[in-house]
Structures are given as C-alpha cells and as structure tokens.
Scaffold this active site. Structure first.
Site, PDB file in Angstrom:
ATOM      1  N   GLY A 197       2.852 -14.472  -0.159  1.00  0.00           N
ATOM      2  CA  GLY A 197       1.779 -13.996   0.808  1.00  0.00           C
ATOM      3  C   GLY A 197       1.622 -14.978   1.899  1.00  0.00           C
ATOM      4  N   GLU A 209       9.125 -13.785   4.907  1.00  0.00           N
ATOM      5  CA  GLU A 209       8.078 -14.609   4.522  1.00  0.00           C
ATOM      6  C   GLU A 209       7.062 -13.887   3.732  1.00  0.00           C
ATOM      7  OE1 GLU A 209       7.273 -17.919   3.570  1.00  0.00           O
ATOM      8  OE2 GLU A 209       8.053 -18.373   5.462  1.00  0.00           O
ATOM      9  N   ASP A 258       6.647  -8.422 -10.374  1.00  0.00           N
ATOM     10  CA  ASP A 258       6.290  -8.546  -9.047  1.00  0.00           C
ATOM     11  C   ASP A 258       6.588 -10.268  -8.745  1.00  0.00           C
ATOM     12  OD1 ASP A 258       4.680  -8.087  -6.312  1.00  0.00           O
ATOM     13  OD2 ASP A 258       3.991  -9.967  -7.093  1.00  0.00           O
ATOM     14  N   GLU A 289      -0.169  -4.346  -6.504  1.00  0.00           N
ATOM     15  CA  GLU A 289       0.688  -3.483  -6.059  1.00  0.00           C
ATOM     16  C   GLU A 289       0.485  -2.023  -6.563  1.00  0.00           C
ATOM     17  OE1 GLU A 289       3.654  -4.574  -4.630  1.00  0.00           O
ATOM     18  OE2 GLU A 289       2.465  -6.384  -4.744  1.00  0.00           O
ATOM     19  N   LYS A 303       9.621 -12.222  -6.707  1.00  0.00           N
ATOM     20  CA  LYS A 303       9.791 -13.344  -5.506  1.00  0.00           C
ATOM     21  C   LYS A 303      10.314 -14.520  -6.018  1.00  0.00           C
ATOM     22  CE  LYS A 303       5.002 -11.858  -4.853  1.00  0.00           C
ATOM     23  NZ  LYS A 303       3.653 -11.927  -5.249  1.00  0.00           N
ATOM     24  N   GLY A 355      -3.299 -10.194  -0.044  1.00  0.00           N
ATOM     25  CA  GLY A 355      -4.429  -9.479   0.848  1.00  0.00           C
ATOM     26  C   GLY A 355      -4.083  -9.589   2.096  1.00  0.00           C
ATOM     27  N   THR A 364      -2.895  -2.188   3.638  1.00  0.00           N
ATOM     28  CA  THR A 364      -3.347  -3.460   3.701  1.00  0.00           C
ATOM     29  C   THR A 364      -2.649  -4.510   4.513  1.00  0.00           C
ATOM     30  OG1 THR A 364      -4.000  -3.295   1.109  1.00  0.00           O
ATOM     31  CG2 THR A 364      -3.884  -5.577   2.046  1.00  0.00           C
ATOM     32  N   VAL A 365      -1.283  -4.212   4.435  1.00  0.00           N
ATOM     33  CA  VAL A 365      -0.610  -5.254   4.995  1.00  0.00           C
ATOM     34  C   VAL A 365      -0.250  -4.762   6.426  1.00  0.00           C
ATOM     35  CG1 VAL A 365       1.913  -6.329   5.029  1.00  0.00           C
ATOM     36  CG2 VAL A 365       0.879  -6.117   2.817  1.00  0.00           C
ATOM     37  N   VAL A 390       7.118 -13.217  -0.254  1.00  0.00           N
ATOM     38  CA  VAL A 390       7.025 -14.396  -1.285  1.00  0.00           C
ATOM     39  C   VAL A 390       5.723 -15.157  -1.004  1.00  0.00           C
ATOM     40  CG1 VAL A 390       8.227 -16.392  -2.613  1.00  0.00           C
ATOM     41  CG2 VAL A 390       9.492 -14.783  -1.382  1.00  0.00           C
TER      42      VAL A 390
HETATM   43  P1  NAP Z   1      -0.665  -0.164   0.664  1.00  0.00           P
HETATM   44  O1  NAP Z   1      -1.910  -0.600   0.953  1.00  0.00           O
HETATM   45  O2  NAP Z   1      -0.573   0.916  -0.314  1.00  0.00           O
HETATM   46  O3  NAP Z   1      -0.042   0.688   2.139  1.00  0.00           O
HETATM   47  C1  NAP Z   1       1.241   1.214   1.895  1.00  0.00           C
HETATM   48  C2  NAP Z   1       1.252   2.150   3.395  1.00  0.00           C
HETATM   49  O4  NAP Z   1       2.587   2.663   3.452  1.00  0.00           O
HETATM   50  C3  NAP Z   1       0.334   2.966   3.729  1.00  0.00           C
HETATM   51  O5  NAP Z   1      -0.285   3.087   4.988  1.00  0.00           O
HETATM   52  C4  NAP Z   1       1.019   4.412   3.309  1.00  0.00           C
HETATM   53  O6  NAP Z   1       0.419   5.400   4.439  1.00  0.00           O
HETATM   54  C5  NAP Z   1       2.302   4.054   3.823  1.00  0.00           C
HETATM   55  N1  NAP Z   1       3.536   4.779   3.286  1.00  0.00           N
HETATM   56  C6  NAP Z   1       3.681   5.048   1.993  1.00  0.00           C
HETATM   57  N2  NAP Z   1       4.740   5.860   1.656  1.00  0.00           N
HETATM   58  C7  NAP Z   1       5.087   6.078   3.252  1.00  0.00           C
HETATM   59  C8  NAP Z   1       6.071   6.998   3.475  1.00  0.00           C
HETATM   60  N3  NAP Z   1       6.954   7.752   2.579  1.00  0.00           N
HETATM   61  N4  NAP Z   1       6.203   7.219   4.820  1.00  0.00           N
HETATM   62  C9  NAP Z   1       5.507   6.498   5.626  1.00  0.00           C
HETATM   63  N5  NAP Z   1       4.618   5.767   5.351  1.00  0.00           N
HETATM   64  C10 NAP Z   1       4.273   5.434   3.957  1.00  0.00           C
HETATM   65  O7  NAP Z   1       0.370  -1.190   0.425  1.00  0.00           O
HETATM   66  P2  NAP Z   1       0.437  -2.855   0.716  1.00  0.00           P
HETATM   67  O8  NAP Z   1      -0.727  -3.306  -0.128  1.00  0.00           O
HETATM   68  O9  NAP Z   1       0.004  -2.594   2.261  1.00  0.00           O
HETATM   69  O10 NAP Z   1       1.641  -3.171   0.729  1.00  0.00           O
HETATM   70  C11 NAP Z   1       2.969  -2.878   1.309  1.00  0.00           C
HETATM   71  C12 NAP Z   1       3.933  -3.777   1.082  1.00  0.00           C
HETATM   72  O11 NAP Z   1       3.789  -5.180   1.073  1.00  0.00           O
HETATM   73  C13 NAP Z   1       4.565  -3.665  -0.562  1.00  0.00           C
HETATM   74  O12 NAP Z   1       6.153  -3.875  -0.372  1.00  0.00           O
HETATM   75  C14 NAP Z   1       3.867  -4.832  -1.000  1.00  0.00           C
HETATM   76  O13 NAP Z   1       4.754  -5.192  -2.275  1.00  0.00           O
HETATM   77  C15 NAP Z   1       4.020  -5.924  -0.010  1.00  0.00           C
HETATM   78  N6  NAP Z   1       3.032  -6.787  -0.074  1.00  0.00           N
HETATM   79  C16 NAP Z   1       1.736  -6.603  -0.221  1.00  0.00           C
HETATM   80  C17 NAP Z   1       0.599  -7.702  -0.516  1.00  0.00           C
HETATM   81  C18 NAP Z   1      -0.688  -7.514  -0.685  1.00  0.00           C
HETATM   82  O14 NAP Z   1      -1.510  -8.296  -0.716  1.00  0.00           O
HETATM   83  N7  NAP Z   1      -1.139  -6.261  -0.465  1.00  0.00           N
HETATM   84  C19 NAP Z   1       1.137  -9.093  -0.206  1.00  0.00           C
HETATM   85  C20 NAP Z   1       2.422  -9.158  -0.136  1.00  0.00           C
HETATM   86  C21 NAP Z   1       3.376  -8.177  -0.118  1.00  0.00           C
HETATM   87  P3  NAP Z   1      -1.022   6.002   4.134  1.00  0.00           P
HETATM   88  O15 NAP Z   1      -1.898   4.735   4.748  1.00  0.00           O
HETATM   89  O16 NAP Z   1      -0.954   7.000   4.927  1.00  0.00           O
HETATM   90  O17 NAP Z   1      -1.379   6.142   2.853  1.00  0.00           O
HETATM   91  N1  HSE Z   2       0.490  -7.831  -5.646  1.00  0.00           N
HETATM   92  C1  HSE Z   2       1.021  -8.979  -5.316  1.00  0.00           C
HETATM   93  C2  HSE Z   2       0.052 -10.084  -5.674  1.00  0.00           C
HETATM   94  C3  HSE Z   2       0.558  -8.970  -3.814  1.00  0.00           C
HETATM   95  O1  HSE Z   2      -0.943  -9.840  -6.377  1.00  0.00           O
HETATM   96  O2  HSE Z   2       0.301 -11.335  -5.664  1.00  0.00           O
HETATM   97  C4  HSE Z   2       1.413 -10.315  -3.016  1.00  0.00           C
HETATM   98  O3  HSE Z   2       2.760 -10.128  -3.273  1.00  0.00           O
END
Ligand code: NAP
Ligand code: HSE
Length: 428
Positions: A136, A131, A203, A192, A207, A304, A14-15, A134
């Site tokens: 988004g 940034e 989570d 998450e 933050k 998101g 996603t990110v 915390v």
């Molecule tokens: P996600 O959609 O599950 O994506 C995780 C990515 O990391 C995927 O591309 C996955 O590969 C890759 N990955 C996982 N393990 C790996 C490894 N061992 N080696 C190499 N690549 C690996 O997660 P996300 O939602 O983007 O979140 C990522 C981070 O951003 C987390 O720390 C989360 O807390 C933070 N975050 C997320 C959001 C949100 O809204 N989603 C908001 C703020 C912060 P594949 O694609 O090949 O499976």
């Molecule tokens: N899982 C987190 C949330 C992503 O729902 O706010 C953003 O950090």
C-alpha cells in the site's frame, strides 16, 4: 513547466477514487513536484451512473478500459480495476504496446504476467510502475529499486496483507469472530474483490513474489511461493500464542540461499515485543536486508484508499520527472530464473492438536515427536469438557521434515480428532 501529463484512470473504486481525489486536491503541488501539470483526461469503470463521492463529470467517459488506453489524449494509464487477466491485462498491454506509461496497483496481474509486461514496456520505451501493488502506502518498491540499489540483497520479509493483520489483531483485542472482522475489513475497502485472496495468503504471496524479483534480480515466480493462509488460525491459537509471549502474523520471507531462492508466505508466531509483533490493524511492515546497509525496516498502512492512491500518485510524479528505473531493478533481459529452494535452518514450532481425552494419548504424541527427533519446550492441555482435549506444544528448534514426519505419524491415529495445526516461530 512542460506540457501536462494526460492521465486516463481505469477503475474508480477504492484506489482509483483516491487517485482522483489526490489529483483534484493537490494539483498545484504535484505540478511543482513533477515539473509538469497532471490532467485527468479520461476515466473508465463498470457503471457510469454509480454514486461516487467525487466528481468525474469533467473527464471523458469510456465504458471500455481498452478504448481508454487507446485514446490520443492519454499519455499515462492508471490501472485500478484488478483481476489478473481480463480487462485489466488488456488495458495495460494496449497502453504499453502504444508506448504509454502504466501505473498499476494490481499485484495479481504482475505476479502472473510481470515478466511479459516489463518486456513489452521496455520494447516500447514505456514505464511500468507498481508502488501501490506492494504494501500500500509504504514506498518499498522505490526503496528496493533505488535507495538500496548499492546492495546485494540477502533477505526481504514482511507483513504484506492489511486485511489479515487487521483480522488477527482485532480478533486478539476484542475476541470477535473471524467472519465479523473480515466483513469489517471489506467495508473499510481493505479486502480484495475475492477475500479468499487475502485470508488464503495469495494476495500477500503476489506481493512477496514482486519484492523478491526486485530484490534479487530474478524473474517473478509467484508459483514458487509456498503459500498458506490464516483460515486455519483460530481464536484459541491467537490467545494461547499471546499467553506464551507471541503474536500470530501472516509473514512473508524471501531469502537467497546458495541452493536457490526461498519464498514462503505463512502464518507464524513472532515475539509480542518484536518490531513485527507490535504491528496493529491494517499496518504492513517490510524488512529489507542488504550486504552493506544491514537491515532496514519500513512500516505504514498497507491498504485503503488514501495510502494506495498516495503510492500511485508518487509513481506519476516520478514519471513526470522523467525517472525511468527498470521495473524489477535491472533490465528485463537480465532477470534470471532462480532455482526454488526451502530453508534448511531448524526453527521452533507451535502445534495445536485435537486429541481424544483418554489415557495414553499424550504419550502417543510425545512418542511420535520423540521418534522423529523433535523435542518439546512447552506443553499445555485443555480438556474441553467433552471427549476431546486440545494440546498446545512449543517445540525446540527442529527441521520441517522431522516435524512433518511426526505429525503424519500421529495424524494417522484414531486418537487424532482433526488435522494438527503447526505454525513456525520466526526469529525477527
Ligand atoms: P474496487 O473498489 O472494487 O474498484 C474496482 C474498480 O474497477 C471499480 O470502479 C469498478 O467499476 C472498476 N471495474 C471493474 N471491472 C471493470 C471493467 N471490466 N471495466 C471497467 N471498470 C471496471 O477495487 P480496489 O480496492 O480499488 O482495487 C483495485 C486494484 O487495486 C486491485 O488490483 C487491488 O488488488 C489493488 N489494490 C487495492 C488496495 C486496497 O486497499 N483496496 C490496495 C492495494 C492494491 P465500478 O465502480 O463501476 O463497479
Ligand atoms: N487486500 C489487500 C490488503 C489490499 O488487505 O492488504 C492491499 O494490497
């Protein structure tokens, strides 16, 4: 215009995917704003063959994110994999040790290793920016670290988890089941990898710990955050709160007292019409209070693809511009370990009690509360047609200790059918 900033992205979910899309779409604009072009040189994710809705074929592929951090053609590492340890931590440490800048969305990792990582960054003249970690898309790290830098901060608080706010507001609006709404939040990319981090308040506590460090110049103390999730909040609580003029929010508060730093993340009731009460869906809110500025309020999407990637790319622009603000507001050596403290200020509470529906039970409840000095402001009883009844109470202001004494006494009774639920009513 100077030489381009060469970027390696670890994590294409996603990110990370959002970051690729922004850089591909806004290359020229970002180069103008940053004073240097942004060139993605390498990427890493778990599966090279996964179908993605963006094209990474022009970039070098690394199966191992640590190998990506080591590449000579990577100046900045974006860590968007997640996980507090493992490959994310290893990739970040490798980059920082080599003097490369790091931008991460990973609040879990920073909540546990933030102090060590910022020390490593500073020892190697590298920048560590977060940034996106915390709230988004809300630029609250920048606000606390820069825009409010003139102030002694007194309190930071907010709704910091989009998934929980989405669940609570959708349940109230639609009457939908908790599990169904959580499933929707996962499909939308908000939750998450382990959604118990969201609904368990962990989570949001990650933050809050980062914001508290930045606001108060203290070492990140995640273990010091008193954390409670929304998993025990029922649809009944949400609808009864609404009937009484309140909304249920997972609210984080960090406040510096004379006796130490209070950090808590818990479901609370707030007035429906308050700034926090009106927050809908995935929206987050961050409230920062400083001794000279007073109260500032920031609101926006907290999770998101677009909002989170927007925050990461803003950090990249700052790096390209040569901005080098300390990650937690002051140099790592100046961050202090704060004493842990709880609030001594009395507050009102909402209580939900599951009781046997028979003579004298209500008197037992009021007796237990009265003996502990807890006064009742409102009380409703709903018989459930069976042997039980639900009693909902709003108390006058009381201390947590007094309330706990009453609830412990009552919980020991055979007339109490389930552990009482108590939610703080927060003044916002
Ligand atoms: P996600 O959609 O599950 O994506 C995780 C990515 O990391 C995927 O591309 C996955 O590969 C890759 N990955 C996982 N393990 C790996 C490894 N061992 N080696 C190499 N690549 C690996 O997660 P996300 O939602 O983007 O979140 C990522 C981070 O951003 C987390 O720390 C989360 O807390 C933070 N975050 C997320 C959001 C949100 O809204 N989603 C908001 C703020 C912060 P594949 O694609 O090949 O499976
Ligand atoms: N899982 C987190 C949330 C992503 O729902 O706010 C953003 O950090």
């Amino acid at each position: 215009m100077t030489t381009p900033l060469r970027i390696g992205i670890a994590g294409l979910g996603t990110v990370g995917g959002g970051v690729v899309k922004i850089i591909q779409k806004h290359g020229k604009l970002l180069a103008q704003r940053g004073g240097a072009g942004f060139e993605i040189t390498a990427v890493s994710a778990r599966s090279r063959n996964k179908n993605r809705d963006f094209d990474v074929s022009a970039y070098a592929w690394e199966d191992d994110p640590v190998a990506m951090s080591r590449r000579d053609d990577v100046d900045v590492v974006i860590e968007a994999m997640g996980g507090e340890d493992g490959p994310a931590k290893a990739a970040v440490e490798t980059a920082l040790a080599a003097g490369k800048h790091v931008v991460t969305a990973n609040k879990a990792m920073l909540a546990h290793h933030g102090q060590a990582m910022v020390e490593l960054a500073e020892a190697n003249s590298a920048c560590l920016r977060y940034e996106a970690a915390v709230a988004g898309g809300i630029p609250c790290v920048k606000a606390l670290g820069e825009g409010l830098a003139a102030n002694g901060m007194t309190r930071v608080m907010g709704v910091l988890n989009g998934t929980c706010n989405y669940i609570l507001t959708t349940m109230e609006k639609t009457g939908a089941d908790y599990a169904d709404v959580l499933h929707d939040a996962q499909q939308l990319g908000y939750a998450e990898a382990d959604p118990s981090f969201d609904v368990g308040g962990i989570d949001a506590a990650h933050k809050l710990a980062l914001m508290a460090s930045l606001a108060f110049g203290t070492k990140v103390d995640f273990e010091g955050v008193k954390t409670e999730g929304i998993d025990r909040v029922s649809l009944e609580d949400i609808t009864h709160a609404a009937d009484m003029g309140y909304r249920v929010k997972l609210l984080g508060v960090a406040r510096m007292h004379d006796h130490g730093l209070e950090q808590r993340m818990q479901p609370c009731l707030v007035p429906v019409s308050s700034s926090i009460g009106v927050l809908d869906g995935v929206t987050n809110m961050v409230v920062c209070e400083g001794d000279f500025v007073g109260q500032t309020v920031f609101t926006g999407p907290g999770a998101g693809e677009g909002p989170t990637a927007s925050a990461i790319v803003a950090d990249l622009v700052d790096i390209a511009r040569g901005v080098r603000t300390p990650a937690f507001g002051v140099p790592a050596k100046d961050l202090v370990a704060a004493n842990r403290a709880t609030s001594l200020t009395p507050t009102a509470y909402y209580l939900r009690l599951a009781l046997k529906d028979q003579p004298g039970v209500l008197a037992q409840v009021t007796d237990a509360l009265g003996k502990s000095g807890v006064s009742i402001e409102q009380m409703h009883q709903n018989a459930n047609g069976g042997p039980g009844a639900t009693v909902l109470i709003v108390t006058h202001e009381t201390t947590r200790d007094a309330l706990d004494e009453a609830l412990t006494a009552f919980e020991a009774s055979e007339n109490c059918l389930a552990p009482p639920v108590s939610l703080r009513i927060e003044t916002v």
